[in-house]
Design an enzyme around this catalytic site. Structure first.
Site, mmCIF file in Angstrom:
data_model
loop_
_atom_site.group_PDB
_atom_site.id
_atom_site.type_symbol
_atom_site.label_atom_id
_atom_site.label_comp_id
_atom_site.label_asym_id
_atom_site.label_seq_id
_atom_site.Cartn_x
_atom_site.Cartn_y
_atom_site.Cartn_z
ATOM 1 N N GLY A 51 1.568 -36.888 15.492
ATOM 2 C CA GLY A 51 0.644 -38.019 15.384
ATOM 3 C C GLY A 51 0.625 -38.683 16.746
ATOM 4 C CD GLU A 52 -0.868 -41.505 20.531
ATOM 5 O OE1 GLU A 52 -1.546 -40.472 20.387
ATOM 6 O OE2 GLU A 52 -0.354 -41.833 21.611
ATOM 7 C CB SER A 53 5.208 -41.042 19.996
ATOM 8 O OG SER A 53 4.556 -41.076 21.240
ATOM 9 C CB CYS A 83 4.209 -32.916 18.140
ATOM 10 S SG CYS A 83 3.049 -32.951 19.496
ATOM 11 N NE ARG A 109 3.171 -40.469 24.391
ATOM 12 C CZ ARG A 109 2.405 -41.540 24.204
ATOM 13 N NH1 ARG A 109 2.594 -42.635 24.892
ATOM 14 N NH2 ARG A 109 1.428 -41.494 23.301
ATOM 15 C CB ILE A 138 -1.998 -30.604 18.925
ATOM 16 C CG1 ILE A 138 -2.335 -29.364 18.093
ATOM 17 C CG2 ILE A 138 -3.194 -31.566 18.959
ATOM 18 C CD1 ILE A 138 -2.509 -29.635 16.618
ATOM 19 N NE ARG A 139 -4.041 -35.873 21.556
ATOM 20 C CZ ARG A 139 -3.357 -36.933 21.162
ATOM 21 N NH1 ARG A 139 -2.778 -37.710 22.041
ATOM 22 N NH2 ARG A 139 -3.290 -37.239 19.893
ATOM 23 C CG HIS A 174 2.052 -29.728 15.431
ATOM 24 N ND1 HIS A 174 2.140 -30.940 14.798
ATOM 25 C CD2 HIS A 174 1.655 -29.989 16.691
ATOM 26 C CE1 HIS A 174 1.804 -31.906 15.637
ATOM 27 N NE2 HIS A 174 1.503 -31.357 16.797
ATOM 28 C CD GLU A 176 3.388 -29.919 11.554
ATOM 29 O OE1 GLU A 176 4.300 -29.210 12.027
ATOM 30 O OE2 GLU A 176 2.826 -30.808 12.200
HETATM 31 N N1 GLN Z 1 0.325 -36.891 22.278
HETATM 32 C C1 GLN Z 1 1.011 -37.448 21.145
HETATM 33 C C2 GLN Z 1 2.007 -38.517 21.590
HETATM 34 O O1 GLN Z 1 2.253 -38.645 22.744
HETATM 35 C C3 GLN Z 1 1.738 -36.365 20.373
HETATM 36 C C4 GLN Z 1 0.742 -35.385 19.839
HETATM 37 C C5 GLN Z 1 1.111 -34.740 18.549
HETATM 38 O O2 GLN Z 1 1.996 -35.188 17.816
HETATM 39 N N2 GLN Z 1 0.401 -33.688 18.216
HETATM 40 O O3 GLN Z 1 2.531 -39.219 20.812
#
Ligand code: GLN
Length: 198
Positions: A51-53, A83, A109, A138-139, A174, A176
Site C-alpha cells: 500500500g502506501e507506507s 512492500c 523507497r 510495484i513501486r 508481493h 499475494e
Molecule cells: N511505494 C510504496 C511506499 O513507499 C510501496 C508500494 C507497495 O506497497 N506496492 O510505501
C-alpha cells in the site's frame, strides 16, 4: 496441533483481500482482519500488506495500535511485511523517518522508479521453495543494507529483495498477487514454530 493458527492481516489499506484469499488455502489457518487493539491481541502472527507506507503508519497511530503492534513484534510475534509493510518494519528509510523501526535493515523507497517501472520476474529463493517463483514488484523498495543478524533470502540485480531477522520476514515484492502460496506457507511455518516453542 489441532488448534487453528490465527493469522492477522493489517486491514487499513492495500492488498488485504489478496493475502486473505491465499491464507484461506491452508486448512489450519483462521484469518483475522486487524484494525483494532482487540483483534491485534487475538492473533498469533501478522501480515503488513503493500500500500502506501506513510498512510498505513498514520492510520496505525490514528487507530491507537502503532505502539501495541511494535511491542508485540519486539516480544516475538511473527510479522511479514510485503512492500510497504517492509518499509514499516525498517529501522532506517533513506531520507525519511522510520515507522515501526524493528528490523535491522535500511531501505530505499520507490527504488525501482514509478508505477510504470513495475515488473514481474521469476526467481528461485532457496529458503522458500525448490522451484522458481514469480515475484511482483510495484513501486517497490529495496533493502540497501542489512546488519549481520539479518538473513538475506533473495537478491535481484545485487539488491536485497527479501530478508529474515528472527520473527520478522520482509519482501519488497508481493507474493499475494501471484497464484503461488510458498511464501505464505513459509510464514505460517514461522508462526507454528513460535507457538511450539512458547
Ligand atoms: N511505494 C510504496 C511506499 O513507499 C510501496 C508500494 C507497495 O506497497 N506496492 O510505501
Amino acid at each position: 496441533m489441532n488448534k487453528k493458527i490465527k493469522v492477522g492481516v493489517l486491514s487499513f489499506q492495500g492488498s488485504v483481500k489478496e493475502h486473505i484469499k491465499i491464507l484461506k488455502e491452508f486448512n489450519n489457518v483462521e484469518t483475522v482482519e486487524v484494525k483494532t487493539i482487540k483483534k491485534l491481541n487475538e492473533i498469533d502472527g501478522i501480515i503488513l500488506p503493500g500500500g502506501e507506507s506513510t498512510t498505513i503508519s498514520k492510520l496505525l497511530k490514528t487507530f491507537g495500535i502503532f505502539e501495541p503492534l511494535k511491542k508485540r513484534i519486539e516480544n516475538g510475534m511473527p510479522v511479514w511485511g510485503t512492500c510497504a509493510g517492509l518499509i514499516l518494519l525498517a529501522k532506517k528509510i533513506q531520507g525519511e523517518t522510520s515507522h515501526l523501526a524493528v528490523m535491522d535493515i535500511s531501505v530505499k523507497r520507490n527504488a525501482y522508479g514509478t508505477q510504470l517501472n513495475s515488473f514481474v520476474i521469476k526467481s528461485k529463493i532457496k529458503e522458500i521453495s525448490e522451484n522458481e517463483i514469480p515475484l511482483v514488484f510495484i513501486r517497490a523498495p529495496w533493502i540497501e543494507n542489512a546488519k549481520s543478524n539479518v538473513k538475506i533470502l533473495s537478491k535481484i540485480n545485487n539488491h536485497i529483495t527479501a530478508a529474515r531477522q528472527k520473527n520478522m520476514l520482509a519482501t519488497s515484492f508481493h507474493p499475494e498477487l501471484t497464484n503461488n502460496n510458498e511464501f505464505h506457507k513459509y510464514f505460517i511455518n514461522m508462526i507454528k514454530e513460535t507457538i511450539c516453542t512458547k
